[in-house]
Design an enzyme around this catalytic site. Structure first.
Site, PDB file in Angstrom:
ATOM      1  N   CYS A  44       0.824  -1.220   0.000  1.00 15.84           N
ATOM      2  CA  CYS A  44       0.000   0.000   0.000  1.00 15.84           C
ATOM      3  C   CYS A  44       0.856   1.268   0.000  1.00 15.84           C
ATOM      4  O   CYS A  44       0.344   2.367  -0.252  1.00 15.84           O
ATOM      5  CB  CYS A  44      -0.928   0.013   1.204  1.00 15.84           C
ATOM      6  SG  CYS A  44      -2.161  -1.314   1.170  1.00 15.84           S
ATOM      7  N   ALA A 116      -4.185 -11.693  -4.878  1.00 14.92           N
ATOM      8  CA  ALA A 116      -4.921 -11.266  -6.074  1.00 14.92           C
ATOM      9  C   ALA A 116      -3.937 -10.734  -7.101  1.00 14.92           C
ATOM     10  O   ALA A 116      -2.842 -10.293  -6.754  1.00 14.92           O
ATOM     11  CB  ALA A 116      -5.949 -10.201  -5.706  1.00 14.92           C
ATOM     12  N   ASN A 280      -8.191 -30.128   5.714  1.00 12.77           N
ATOM     13  CA  ASN A 280      -6.759 -29.931   5.944  1.00 12.77           C
ATOM     14  C   ASN A 280      -6.208 -28.682   5.251  1.00 12.77           C
ATOM     15  O   ASN A 280      -5.017 -28.412   5.325  1.00 12.77           O
ATOM     16  CB  ASN A 280      -5.981 -31.162   5.450  1.00 12.77           C
ATOM     17  CG  ASN A 280      -6.382 -32.425   6.182  1.00 12.77           C
ATOM     18  OD1 ASN A 280      -6.362 -32.472   7.401  1.00 12.77           O
ATOM     19  ND2 ASN A 280      -6.807 -33.436   5.421  1.00 12.77           N
TER      20      ASN A 280
END
Length: 557
Positions: A44, A116, A280
């Site tokens: 950021c 992403a 798991n």
């Protein structure tokens, strides 16, 4: 190779999970695979590195792999890409990108934190020299080096979201002429168009040019293969560099290929303990969907704050814990030059799409008393649910005090507070910080007045539509003559508030009256005066005032 807890992705959620798992279980064997060169970096902060506010990229690196090994005994392997998950055997196929060797790794618990990826434009010239996306440390360094070496004079940013606008500021500070192309008719799609309009006006005064409602068709190259123009469906814009900032999408390739369930948002579906459909395998961060606790519906919220909280839950549960992540009401904020822009919860358009019966309020309040030097207006738009008065969302634009107010509103959303609750809050007061009744309390009071019918308003869109239909409207601007001459709505009559009692006979009492002022404050008082003291039957105030009015205005010479 074996490891009890393996993490795919050394980003915010991945490293937070690793650190939390270590604190919960000092003896757990933990391995992190990261395909890039860095882990735990402050992505950021990239716009501030580009502008030079942050001088050295090393300042953005929060922790190094060596630090994690020395202090937390974590085995962090950078430049290692996981290429497959065998759920039945609990094995991973991992490629060491520095040697091209393949590793087979067995896990007991696995966390997918693949994050992403920037959305790319599949158009001509998108891979040209000088066309960038901004997501990784490498992206930031490459862009800064390009500006330093090539010294471009003009930049085009594709996409007018928060990141695109932050980058516009950074490039302008770096001395470039900046244009922004956005396919929507407004900037900042997270905001309603009336609040985005405020930000657009401010940024235009900073010499940023906007081309709204236009789609990019191609990046034109010069003879050397560098970008020279950005071509939209309406024009060509000269550019020495371009940044594609049209959003990100969850990286779910590994999860999908492994047969894990993908949710309706396109991200990995997890439960409140961050487990996928495989008992798991956990997942966290920008690659997963969660629950919007305002609506109860699935939501994808790719935010650093959310990723860290989810990583903490996933790490503790991988180490044997039973903690839960309760969901989000996404809170976003950005500083653009001296202006702060923030949103929490639902916008008006989002709430209406979900069929909420909402009351919308605009309030313009001073961040602290006007008598104390430096007071600035804070514009707040608030959505409440009419049936139960519950707060649904808030948007705030202003130069100071926005962060404080949006955090209060975010807390109110989390606790499902009503506008009645907002009006009763006990908030800190001293002249340097806030007025005696903070803008949060004012917003609660205005919403209550509207719900009770004590205050009736008209929003700018409805008024503009009525004007365009040619309706014979009785518009009364209650500002002082000097301010009226500077800016007013066409065909409005100027009757200052302090003259209203003696000039009310100039108005038709049987006809609707719409009062207008700059911020919606004076017009509110005028509307109540005409209705309660002068017995006018139908009086409305223009919601939010002229500053959020998107229709025509005039000046008087």
């Amino acid at each position: 190779m074996e490891s009890e807890f393996v993490i795919i992705g050394g980003n915010a959620s991945g490293m937070k999970a690793a650190a939390r798992a270590r604190r919960c279980n000092p003896n757990l064997q933990i391995t992190v695979f990261e395909k890039g060169d860095y882990v735990s970096f402050a992505g950021c902060g990239l716009p501030y590195y580009i502008s030079g506010l942050i001088e050295d990229s090393d300042e953005l690196i929060v922790r190094s792999p060596d630090w994690f090994k020395e202090f937390l005994d974590l085995d962090v392997k950078v430049n290692h890409r996981v290429e497959g998950i065998n759920r039945k055997a609990r094995k991973l196929v991992v490629r060491d990108l520095s040697t091209d060797c393949i590793l087979h790794v067995t896990y007991r618990k696995l966390l997918i934190a693949t994050g992403a990826n920037p959305i790319k434009l599949p158009i001509e010239g998108a891979s040209s020299r000088g066309v960038f996306t901004i997501k990784s440390m490498e992206d930031g360094s490459n862009l800064r080096d390009f500006i330093s070496e090539r010294k471009p004079r003009k930049a085009v940013i594709v996409g007018a979201g928060l990141i695109g606008l932050e980058m516009a500021e950074s490039l302008l500070i770096s001395g470039l002429d900046v244009s922004i192309v956005e396919k929507l008719e407004q900037i900042l799609p997270i905001l309603d168009d009336d609040m985005a309009f405020l930000v657009e006006k401010y940024l235009k005064n900073k010499s940023i040019k906007f081309f709204l409602g236009e789609s990019v068709r191609a990046f034109d190259e010069d003879a050397k293969g560098s970008i020279s123009y950005v071509e939209t469906d309406k024009r060509k814009i000269a550019a020495g560099l371009a940044i594609i900032s049209i959003g990100v999408k969850p990286e779910v390739t590994l999860a999908r290929e492994a047969g894990l369930e993908i949710g309706e948002t396109g991200a990995i579906r997890v439960n409140s303990k961050m487990y996928t459909c495989d008992p798991n395998i956990l997942a966290a961060g920008d690659c997963v969907e969660t629950v919007d606790f305002v609506t109860g519906r699935p939501i994808w919220a790719p935010l650093g704050s959310t990723a860290n909280k989810q990583g903490r839950v996933a790490g503790e549960n991988a180490a044997g814990g039973e903690v839960e992540f309760g969901g989000v009401a996404p809170v976003q904020i950005a500083r653009l030059f001296d202006l702060s822009v923030a949103k929490a919860g639902l916008s008006e358009i989002e709430a209406r799409k979900l069929d909420f019966d909402i009351e919308v309020t605009f309030t313009n309040s001073w961040d602290h008393p006007q008598y104390y030097p430096g007071a600035r207006i804070i514009t707040m738009k608030t959505m409440v649910n009419r049936p139960d008065h519950r707060l649904l969302g808030c948007q705030i634009v202003g130069e100071r005090g926005v962060d404080k107010r949006i955090d209060v509103m975010a807390t109110a959303l989390y606790k499902k507070m009503t506008c009645d609750d907002l009006s009763k809050l006990d908030l800190a007061y001293a002249p340097p910080y806030s007025p005696a009744l903070d803008s949060i309390i004012t917003a609660g009071n205005v919403a209550l007045n509207k719900l009770k019918g004590a205050y009736v308003s008209i929003n700018g869109k409805d008024l503009l539509q009525r004007m365009m239909r040619g309706e014979d409207l009785q518009l009364v601007d209650v500002l002082q003559p000097k301010l009226y001459k500077e800016c007013h709505i066409p065909k409005s009559t100027n009757i200052p508030l302090n003259e209203l009692w003696k000039r009310s006979n100039e108005l038709d009492r049987e006809k609707e009256v719409i009062t207008i002022c700059k911020y919606g404050i004076t017009s509110y008082h005028a509307a109540r005066f005409l209705k309660e003291r002068m017995s006018f039957k139908d009086v409305k105030s223009l919601e939010g005032g002229i500053i959020v009015w998107q229709g025509p205005t005039e000046k008087s010479i």
